[in-house]
Design a protein around this motif. Structure first.
Motif, PDB file in Angstrom:
ATOM      1  N   UNK A  69       0.852  -1.192   0.000  1.00 40.43           N
ATOM      2  CA  UNK A  69       0.000   0.000   0.000  1.00 40.43           C
ATOM      3  C   UNK A  69       0.885   1.238   0.000  1.00 40.43           C
ATOM      4  N   UNK A  70       0.300   2.366  -0.414  1.00 38.35           N
ATOM      5  CA  UNK A  70       1.019   3.635  -0.421  1.00 38.35           C
ATOM      6  C   UNK A  70       0.066   4.757  -0.767  1.00 38.35           C
ATOM      7  N   UNK A  71       0.409   5.973  -0.322  1.00 33.25           N
ATOM      8  CA  UNK A  71      -0.429   7.142  -0.584  1.00 33.25           C
ATOM      9  C   UNK A  71      -0.347   7.576  -2.044  1.00 33.25           C
ATOM     10  N   UNK A  72      -1.449   8.071  -2.548  1.00 30.09           N
ATOM     11  CA  UNK A  72      -1.442   8.756  -3.839  1.00 30.09           C
ATOM     12  C   UNK A  72      -0.388   9.865  -3.811  1.00 30.09           C
ATOM     13  N   UNK A  73       0.379   9.955  -4.879  1.00 25.91           N
ATOM     14  CA  UNK A  73       1.361  11.030  -5.089  1.00 25.91           C
ATOM     15  C   UNK A  73       2.567  10.968  -4.165  1.00 25.91           C
ATOM     16  N   UNK A  74       2.715   9.888  -3.404  1.00 24.34           N
ATOM     17  CA  UNK A  74       3.923   9.681  -2.599  1.00 24.34           C
ATOM     18  C   UNK A  74       4.716   8.523  -3.197  1.00 24.34           C
ATOM     19  N   UNK A  75       6.015   8.720  -3.373  1.00 23.49           N
ATOM     20  CA  UNK A  75       6.859   7.677  -3.958  1.00 23.49           C
ATOM     21  C   UNK A  75       6.855   6.423  -3.084  1.00 23.49           C
ATOM     22  N   UNK A  76       6.730   5.269  -3.736  1.00 29.37           N
ATOM     23  CA  UNK A  76       6.779   3.992  -3.027  1.00 29.37           C
ATOM     24  C   UNK A  76       7.799   3.100  -3.730  1.00 29.37           C
TER      25      UNK A  76
ATOM     26  N   UNK B 175      -2.197  12.377   2.399  1.00 33.44           N
ATOM     27  CA  UNK B 175      -2.391  13.242   3.557  1.00 33.44           C
ATOM     28  C   UNK B 175      -2.328  14.706   3.139  1.00 33.44           C
ATOM     29  N   UNK B 176      -3.171  15.513   3.732  1.00 35.40           N
ATOM     30  CA  UNK B 176      -3.202  16.941   3.432  1.00 35.40           C
ATOM     31  C   UNK B 176      -3.112  17.751   4.721  1.00 35.40           C
ATOM     32  N   UNK B 177      -2.591  18.958   4.573  1.00 37.01           N
ATOM     33  CA  UNK B 177      -2.538  19.904   5.691  1.00 37.01           C
ATOM     34  C   UNK B 177      -3.110  21.225   5.189  1.00 37.01           C
TER      35      UNK B 177
ATOM     36  N   UNK C 230       0.192  19.014   0.307  1.00 39.48           N
ATOM     37  CA  UNK C 230       0.401  17.576   0.483  1.00 39.48           C
ATOM     38  C   UNK C 230       1.438  17.374   1.574  1.00 39.48           C
ATOM     39  N   UNK C 231       1.077  16.619   2.603  1.00 42.41           N
ATOM     40  CA  UNK C 231       2.012  16.368   3.706  1.00 42.41           C
ATOM     41  C   UNK C 231       2.572  17.664   4.266  1.00 42.41           C
ATOM     42  N   UNK C 232       1.870  18.779   4.086  1.00 38.93           N
ATOM     43  CA  UNK C 232       2.338  20.064   4.586  1.00 38.93           C
ATOM     44  C   UNK C 232       3.404  20.706   3.740  1.00 38.93           C
ATOM     45  N   UNK C 233       3.704  20.144   2.534  1.00 40.18           N
ATOM     46  CA  UNK C 233       4.799  20.687   1.728  1.00 40.18           C
ATOM     47  C   UNK C 233       4.337  21.116   0.334  1.00 40.18           C
ATOM     48  N   UNK C 234       4.066  20.188  -0.558  1.00 38.96           N
ATOM     49  CA  UNK C 234       3.749  20.506  -1.950  1.00 38.96           C
ATOM     50  C   UNK C 234       2.348  21.092  -2.074  1.00 38.96           C
ATOM     51  N   UNK C 235       2.219  22.143  -2.892  1.00 39.22           N
ATOM     52  CA  UNK C 235       0.932  22.797  -3.100  1.00 39.22           C
ATOM     53  C   UNK C 235      -0.056  21.869  -3.800  1.00 39.22           C
ATOM     54  N   UNK C 236      -1.327  21.986  -3.441  1.00 39.18           N
ATOM     55  CA  UNK C 236      -2.404  21.239  -4.097  1.00 39.18           C
ATOM     56  C   UNK C 236      -3.310  22.250  -4.803  1.00 39.18           C
ATOM     57  N   UNK C 237      -3.239  22.352  -6.120  1.00 38.18           N
ATOM     58  CA  UNK C 237      -4.080  23.316  -6.835  1.00 38.18           C
ATOM     59  C   UNK C 237      -5.449  22.741  -7.187  1.00 38.18           C
ATOM     60  N   UNK C 238      -6.378  23.642  -7.503  1.00 36.76           N
ATOM     61  CA  UNK C 238      -7.661  23.241  -8.060  1.00 36.76           C
ATOM     62  C   UNK C 238      -8.613  22.548  -7.110  1.00 36.76           C
ATOM     63  N   UNK C 239      -8.470  22.761  -5.808  1.00 36.43           N
ATOM     64  CA  UNK C 239      -9.362  22.138  -4.827  1.00 36.43           C
ATOM     65  C   UNK C 239     -10.166  23.214  -4.089  1.00 36.43           C
ATOM     66  N   UNK C 240     -11.410  22.897  -3.756  1.00 33.05           N
ATOM     67  CA  UNK C 240     -12.291  23.857  -3.097  1.00 33.05           C
ATOM     68  C   UNK C 240     -12.045  23.888  -1.593  1.00 33.05           C
TER      69      UNK C 240
ATOM     70  N   UNK D 299     -12.911  19.293   1.940  1.00 36.52           N
ATOM     71  CA  UNK D 299     -13.727  18.100   2.131  1.00 36.52           C
ATOM     72  C   UNK D 299     -13.045  16.817   1.689  1.00 36.52           C
ATOM     73  N   UNK D 300     -11.908  16.923   0.972  1.00 35.13           N
ATOM     74  CA  UNK D 300     -11.258  15.743   0.428  1.00 35.13           C
ATOM     75  C   UNK D 300     -11.901  15.330  -0.885  1.00 35.13           C
ATOM     76  N   UNK D 301     -11.242  14.413  -1.603  1.00 34.81           N
ATOM     77  CA  UNK D 301     -11.787  13.900  -2.863  1.00 34.81           C
ATOM     78  C   UNK D 301     -11.232  12.507  -3.111  1.00 34.81           C
ATOM     79  N   UNK D 302     -11.252  12.070  -4.353  1.00 30.71           N
ATOM     80  CA  UNK D 302     -10.808  10.714  -4.675  1.00 30.71           C
ATOM     81  C   UNK D 302      -9.311  10.522  -4.477  1.00 30.71           C
ATOM     82  N   UNK D 303      -8.568  11.610  -4.338  1.00 31.01           N
ATOM     83  CA  UNK D 303      -7.123  11.519  -4.208  1.00 31.01           C
ATOM     84  C   UNK D 303      -6.616  11.941  -2.818  1.00 31.01           C
ATOM     85  N   UNK D 304      -7.287  12.910  -2.208  1.00 24.59           N
ATOM     86  CA  UNK D 304      -6.761  13.543  -1.002  1.00 24.59           C
ATOM     87  C   UNK D 304      -7.685  13.367   0.199  1.00 24.59           C
ATOM     88  N   UNK D 305      -7.071  13.278   1.377  1.00 19.06           N
ATOM     89  CA  UNK D 305      -7.826  13.195   2.615  1.00 19.06           C
ATOM     90  C   UNK D 305      -8.392  14.572   2.974  1.00 19.06           C
TER      91      UNK D 305
END
Length: 395
Positions: A87-94, A172-174, A197-207, A252-258
């Motif tokens: 298992x692994x998070x979306x958008x996190x290297x595994x 995970x999102x912050x 993402x994880x408090x670091x990378x920007x997440x665009x296009x989310x409400x 609220x989260x979506x199919x990719x993010x908490x």
């Protein structure tokens, strides 16, 4: 008679490590014995104790490689086993991993293993222990996808594969609130949230939704995050109770993010309908009890730029715009016409200098603070206006 008719040896036993001799024997149709005497060092050979039975020298490797060659194509079965995470998070290297061995359990080194995670793939090369690994960053929606590892085989080694299910989990999102917290009643609150993402990378296009206050009086707005992960929206005509409050930002989260949320304490304040009060920079400290209106204003408000004229009682009748860095003007005593009442939470100018020229009094605005006012104020400077510094508007 048979030997005389076809005189050749049946067995060439304990010959040497010479592969030419080995191949010649095979061509002649007789068996051949590998003799590797070594030097009693637990490294070389098989004949001299102590013996190291692993394939650990060039001579040993050459012999077994030749055996495999003579045995023919795809003659050796292989076994591939997945050993990495499932298992692994979306958008996190595994890092995916697998072990490759022959049918006897010996590791197979230097061979490519292809990993497929859904439609994504990467290739790892086996090391001396037969372990291969490579990294993939899952780019599919959270859920279960197929994970496979495949060894294509060689001229001597049979192909093998392994498969399992891999769970892609929500990333995970912050969410951090970075907008206004000192908010003017009736003004516009500028609300801002940063989604990462994880408090670091920007997440665009989310409400991101914002709620100022609570209950029936709550005011809301929603905005989408930009390329930097920041969502911003204004609430005009702020209509909240004066004093402490709160603001909440929610993703609220979506199919990719908490989902994520953040909250911050606010103070809603007001200003008089015209003009405003002033305190000194020496007194404008959080938690400090201050006097913003008094016949003894100059004594209660020492200024870093020098003493204020005794005729100034604390009210600036004319303000050059509500903000730090502006100037203001007034008249001596209560001729400046201060208001009859003051808000329970009120913005007050902070001055470093106050001076008098003729009948006019002027000063600067180094900052603006919020004062929780006490009871007892009246427009007569003999009824002081006092309170406690509880917040900062600017800078």
């Amino acid at each position: 008679a048979a030997y005389q008719a076809n005189p050749k040896p049946v067995v060439v036993n304990e010959d040497s490590t010479n592969l030419d001799n080995m191949n010649a024997s095979v061509v002649a149709g007789v068996s051949w014995g590998y003799l590797d005497t070594g030097v009693n060092n637990y490294v070389d050979g098989y004949q001299s104790p102590p013996v190291n039975w692993t394939v650990n020298t060039d001579a040993k490797r050459a012999f077994f490689d030749n055996v495999l060659r003579l045995a023919g194509p795809n003659s050796v079965a292989t076994r591939l086993a997945l050993t990495g995470p499932s298992s692994g998070d979306y958008h996190d290297s595994v890092t995916l991993a697998a072990d490759l061995h022959d049918q006897s359990g010996n590791p197979l080194a230097g061979l490519p293993v292809v990993f497929n995670l859904g439609a994504q793939s990467c290739t790892g090369i086996t090391d001396a222990a037969g372990a291969a690994a490579c990294a993939i960053t899952p780019s599919v929606v959270a859920g279960t996808v197929a994970l496979t590892a495949t060894f294509a085989g060689t001229a001597l080694l049979q192909p093998s594969s392994a498969a399992t299910s891999f769970a892609v989990t929500h990333e995970e999102t912050v969410l951090a609130y970075t907008g206004d917290t000192s908010i003017l009643l009736g003004g516009t609150a500028h609300l801002v949230g940063a989604l990462r993402e994880d408090g670091r990378a920007a997440i665009p296009g989310e409400a991101v939704s914002f709620t100022l206050g609570s209950g029936a009086s709550a005011q809301t707005c929603t905005a989408a995050t930009d390329a930097n992960g920041n969502a911003a929206c204004p609430i005009a005509g702020v209509n909240q109770p004066l004093g402490p409050g709160s603001i909440t930002a929610t993703f609220a989260g979506d199919a990719f993010y908490r989902p994520a949320s953040a909250s911050a304490a606010t103070i809603v304040f007001a200003i008089p309908l015209s003009g405003t009060f002033v305190i000194s920079d020496q007194m404008a400290k959080p938690g400090q009890t201050v006097t913003f209106w008094s016949s003894q204003w100059s004594a209660a408000n020492p200024l870093s730029g020098g003493a204020a004229p005794g005729s100034f009682k604390g009210f600036a009748a004319t303000v050059g715009g509500f903000g730090c860095g502006t100037g203001w003007a007034s008249r001596p005593g209560d001729s400046a016409a201060p208001p009859s009442t003051v808000p329970s939470y009120m913005a007050v100018l902070v001055a470093t200098t106050v001076s008098k020229s003729g009948s006019g009094v002027t000063g600067n605005t180094m900052s603006i603070v919020i004062v929780k006012t006490d009871t007892g104020y009246a427009s007569d400077p003999g009824h002081p206006g006092t309170g406690t510094v509880v917040g900062v508007v600017c800078p």
